[in-house]
Design an enzyme around this catalytic site. Structure first.
Site, short mmCIF file in Angstrom:
data_model
loop_
_atom_site.label_atom_id
_atom_site.label_comp_id
_atom_site.label_asym_id
_atom_site.label_seq_id
_atom_site.Cartn_x
_atom_site.Cartn_y
_atom_site.Cartn_z
N GLY A 45 0.05 1.62 0.77
CA GLY A 45 1.32 1.35 0.10
C GLY A 45 2.43 2.25 0.60
N CYS A 46 2.13 3.52 0.76
CA CYS A 46 3.15 4.47 1.21
C CYS A 46 3.58 4.19 2.64
CB CYS A 46 2.64 5.90 1.05
SG CYS A 46 2.33 6.32 -0.68
#
Length: 158
Positions: A45-46
């Protein structure tokens, strides 16, 4: 947990970047900066969020915004992340989580059905005056990694 709102004074900070150089909010005096907090470099996600911000850098800069990402990672890990993903904006290390807490971006959250303490994925737009003091123009908490930058761009008209 304290949360910031538009009009609040943005907490000042000085943190080390991926090259172990100090970066301060006051260094953006006279400008607008998007300060976003993310849990951990090199996670799916990051990575999506960072790559999306990087892809939007030119348009954001044209509209007068600079971008800074902050996580509890070490400068060394941030350097690897920057190099792996070819990121063109500063990544700052907050291993003590002091800035995360000051912005209300660290606290209780539900992860896989359990309440845990951790980074709350959050984004702020800070207007920094000529003296280097910032005012929060936008505060978004618990944003999603996927699609967040596109939504932010729509909200800003960028």
């Amino acid at each position: 947990m304290t949360q910031l709102h538009p009009g609040d004074t943005a907490p000042a900070f000085t943190l080390l970047d991926a090259d172990q150089r100090p970066v301060s909010l006051s260094g953006y005096a006279g400008g607008r900066v998007i300060v976003y907090f993310y849990p951990a470099a090199m996670t799916p996600g990051c990575t999506i969020q960072a790559v999306d911000f990087d892809a939007a850098l030119r348009d954001l800069a044209t509209a007068g915004y600079q971008v800074v990402g902050i996580s509890p990672d070490s400068p060394e890990k941030l350097a690897r992340f920057r190099e792996m993903e070819h990121l063109g904006f500063p990544l700052l290390a907050d291993p003590d989580r002091e800035v995360l807490k000051a912005y209300g971006a660290f606290g209780s959250k539900t992860l896989y059905g359990k309440v845990v303490e951790g980074v709350l994925r959050s984004t702020f737009i800070v207007d920094v005056d000529d003296e280097g003091t910032g005012k929060v123009a936008l505060a978004q908490y618990n944003v999603r990694a996927t699609g967040h930058v596109a939504k932010l761009r729509r909200d800003l008209g960028v």
